[in-house]
Design a protein around this motif. Structure first.
Motif, PDB file in Angstrom:
ATOM      1  N   HIS A 119      -6.291   5.350   1.329  1.00  0.00           N
ATOM      2  CA  HIS A 119      -6.795   3.985   1.510  1.00  0.00           C
ATOM      3  C   HIS A 119      -5.651   3.089   1.993  1.00  0.00           C
ATOM      4  O   HIS A 119      -5.047   2.352   1.211  1.00  0.00           O
ATOM      5  CB  HIS A 119      -7.381   3.454   0.202  1.00  0.00           C
ATOM      6  CG  HIS A 119      -8.441   4.339  -0.388  1.00  0.00           C
ATOM      7  ND1 HIS A 119      -9.718   4.416   0.128  1.00  0.00           N
ATOM      8  CD2 HIS A 119      -8.396   5.209  -1.436  1.00  0.00           C
ATOM      9  CE1 HIS A 119     -10.423   5.291  -0.574  1.00  0.00           C
ATOM     10  NE2 HIS A 119      -9.646   5.787  -1.523  1.00  0.00           N
ATOM     11  N   TRP A 174       1.591   4.481   2.024  1.00  0.00           N
ATOM     12  CA  TRP A 174       1.450   5.128   3.324  1.00  0.00           C
ATOM     13  C   TRP A 174       2.328   6.360   3.385  1.00  0.00           C
ATOM     14  O   TRP A 174       3.360   6.437   2.710  1.00  0.00           O
ATOM     15  CB  TRP A 174       1.856   4.162   4.439  1.00  0.00           C
ATOM     16  CG  TRP A 174       0.995   2.942   4.571  1.00  0.00           C
ATOM     17  CD1 TRP A 174      -0.211   2.711   3.992  1.00  0.00           C
ATOM     18  CD2 TRP A 174       1.298   1.774   5.350  1.00  0.00           C
ATOM     19  NE1 TRP A 174      -0.697   1.479   4.351  1.00  0.00           N
ATOM     20  CE2 TRP A 174       0.209   0.879   5.188  1.00  0.00           C
ATOM     21  CE3 TRP A 174       2.371   1.408   6.177  1.00  0.00           C
ATOM     22  CZ2 TRP A 174       0.181  -0.367   5.816  1.00  0.00           C
ATOM     23  CZ3 TRP A 174       2.335   0.168   6.808  1.00  0.00           C
ATOM     24  CH2 TRP A 174       1.253  -0.700   6.630  1.00  0.00           C
ATOM     25  N   ASN A 196      -6.099  -1.231  -5.306  1.00  0.00           N
ATOM     26  CA  ASN A 196      -4.902  -0.646  -4.702  1.00  0.00           C
ATOM     27  C   ASN A 196      -4.052  -0.060  -5.812  1.00  0.00           C
ATOM     28  O   ASN A 196      -3.027  -0.613  -6.198  1.00  0.00           O
ATOM     29  CB  ASN A 196      -4.136  -1.708  -3.913  1.00  0.00           C
ATOM     30  CG  ASN A 196      -2.881  -1.165  -3.255  1.00  0.00           C
ATOM     31  OD1 ASN A 196      -2.844  -0.014  -2.813  1.00  0.00           O
ATOM     32  ND2 ASN A 196      -1.825  -1.975  -3.224  1.00  0.00           N
ATOM     33  N   TYR A 253       0.826  -1.205   0.000  1.00  0.00           N
ATOM     34  CA  TYR A 253       0.000   0.000   0.000  1.00  0.00           C
ATOM     35  C   TYR A 253       0.864   1.259   0.000  1.00  0.00           C
ATOM     36  O   TYR A 253       2.087   1.195   0.119  1.00  0.00           O
ATOM     37  CB  TYR A 253      -0.929  -0.026   1.215  1.00  0.00           C
ATOM     38  CG  TYR A 253      -1.762  -1.286   1.295  1.00  0.00           C
ATOM     39  CD1 TYR A 253      -2.799  -1.518   0.400  1.00  0.00           C
ATOM     40  CD2 TYR A 253      -1.475  -2.271   2.248  1.00  0.00           C
ATOM     41  CE1 TYR A 253      -3.554  -2.685   0.461  1.00  0.00           C
ATOM     42  CE2 TYR A 253      -2.224  -3.435   2.311  1.00  0.00           C
ATOM     43  CZ  TYR A 253      -3.252  -3.640   1.416  1.00  0.00           C
ATOM     44  OH  TYR A 253      -3.990  -4.798   1.474  1.00  0.00           O
ATOM     45  N   CYS A 257      -4.168   6.871  -3.462  1.00  0.00           N
ATOM     46  CA  CYS A 257      -3.967   5.666  -2.656  1.00  0.00           C
ATOM     47  C   CYS A 257      -3.636   5.990  -1.208  1.00  0.00           C
ATOM     48  O   CYS A 257      -3.837   5.151  -0.318  1.00  0.00           O
ATOM     49  CB  CYS A 257      -2.862   4.801  -3.250  1.00  0.00           C
ATOM     50  SG  CYS A 257      -3.300   4.012  -4.821  1.00  0.00           S
ATOM     51  N   ASP A 311      -5.436   0.366   3.508  1.00  0.00           N
ATOM     52  CA  ASP A 311      -5.595  -1.067   3.257  1.00  0.00           C
ATOM     53  C   ASP A 311      -6.306  -1.317   1.930  1.00  0.00           C
ATOM     54  O   ASP A 311      -6.919  -2.363   1.724  1.00  0.00           O
ATOM     55  CB  ASP A 311      -6.392  -1.733   4.387  1.00  0.00           C
ATOM     56  CG  ASP A 311      -5.506  -2.093   5.578  1.00  0.00           C
ATOM     57  OD1 ASP A 311      -4.418  -2.646   5.359  1.00  0.00           O
ATOM     58  OD2 ASP A 311      -5.910  -1.813   6.714  1.00  0.00           O
ATOM     59  N   GLY A 312      -6.225  -0.362   1.018  1.00  0.00           N
ATOM     60  CA  GLY A 312      -6.887  -0.501  -0.269  1.00  0.00           C
ATOM     61  C   GLY A 312      -8.348  -0.080  -0.212  1.00  0.00           C
ATOM     62  O   GLY A 312      -8.913   0.198   0.858  1.00  0.00           O
TER      63      GLY A 312
END
Length: 308
Positions: free
Chosen positions: A194, A12, A212, A10, A191, A196-197
């Motif tokens: 999100h 972050w 994702n 992901y 992204c 965690d997608g």
């Protein structure tokens, strides 16, 4: 058997990533894979930053692996891959054949799960190129892995993706940007919103897939925590856990407890379920691929034993 932490799938924020790996340094995980594998537009961390994280983890006693991008779409992507392949300090996980070509005959490497190695001749060829460990394809069932384990070259270790949302596919199109009616080249780094997608549901409101960026994941978390005896019996060397936004350290601790025999696998799964990313509907975990069934299915150990 060793535990590995797979590469972060992901996007972050920079401080979140550094804080995450500082926490991982204190866990029982043995191997940590680092680097951007999903999208080359994700620039919160550069290669120099990943190398700083790698050094931190090495000092904590972890074995560090630098993972390469799965889908190379430009000359700059190729250049970034080649820089990773050229590093002299850390083992590299090759996630496409371009990376294999950059590493073959030059240094040992890990053959990543996206190279799609399904048979013994392919496994032997990869070992001849210099692979010292391979990660089985995500959808490979237990019985097929057993065949390859009997025929794998001497000295080649096997790693299995044991926990996490399955990265099923990669595309040149960014689905997260499309969801916001944005072009890929001006995705505004959607992204980041999100961690965690982004859950995708059917018209019947059933969880279907997770978006994702350019990657499509399973909606449910794939977990083999109650198949640990299978992994041991097959002679698997490494079980991989994929990072999630919350509770990764607790997840690692549960797998480690099963590994040490301190917790029964059934008890560990019961403790694991509340730690998984929330699912809107249905079961939060799955293990169908391992048992030769649809990947989204959940097969209970007793049912699997009867089928065998």
């Amino acid at each position: 058997m060793k535990l590995s932490l797979g590469p972060l799938q992901y996007y972050w924020p920079r401080t979140t990533v550094f804080d995450f790996y500082e926490a991982m340094a204190a866990t029982a995980v043995d191997i940590v894979c680092l680097g951007e594998v999903t999208c080359s537009r994700r620039h919160e961390l550069r290669l120099s930053d990943w190398l700083d994280v790698a050094q931190l983890l090495r000092e904590a006693g972890k074995t560090v692996v630098l993972s390469t991008l799965v889908l190379l779409e430009s000359g700059s992507d190729v250049g970034a891959m080649q820089k990773i392949a050229a590093n002299e300090d850390f083992l590299v996980e090759a996630n496409d054949m371009g990376a294999v070509g950059a590493l073959a005959g030059r240094k040992p490497f890990v053959a990543g799960p996206h190279l799609n190695i399904y048979n013994a001749p392919a496994l032997r060829w990869m070992a001849e190129q210099g692979a010292t460990r391979w990660v089985a394809p995500l959808e490979m069932k237990r019985d097929d892995l057993a065949l390859l384990q009997r025929e794998r070259p001497a000295g080649l270790q096997t790693e299995v993706f044991a926990h996490g949302r399955l990265p099923l596919a990669f595309s040149a199109r960014c689905f997260t940007a499309r969801h916001r009616n944005l072009p890929k080249d001006d995705c505004r780094f959607s992204c980041l919103d999100h961690p965690d997608g982004l859950m995708l549901q059917t018209r019947e409101q059933a969880d279907f897939l997770v978006l994702n960026g350019i990657q499509t994941q399973s909606a449910r978390v794939h977990s083999l925590i109650d198949a640990w005896d299978d992994l041991v019996a097959l002679g698997v060397d490494v079980a991989r856990i994929s990072p999630q936004a919350q509770h990764t350290a607790e997840v690692v601790a549960l797998y480690d407890a099963v590994r040490r025999g301190a917790l029964a696998s059934g008890q560990a799964r019961a403790a694991l379920l509340p730690l998984l990313p929330p699912a809107q509907h249905g079961a939060p975990d799955c293990n169908g691929y391992w048992h030769g069934q649809p990947g989204q299915d959940r097969i209970e150990p007793s049912a699997a034993a009867v089928a065998a």
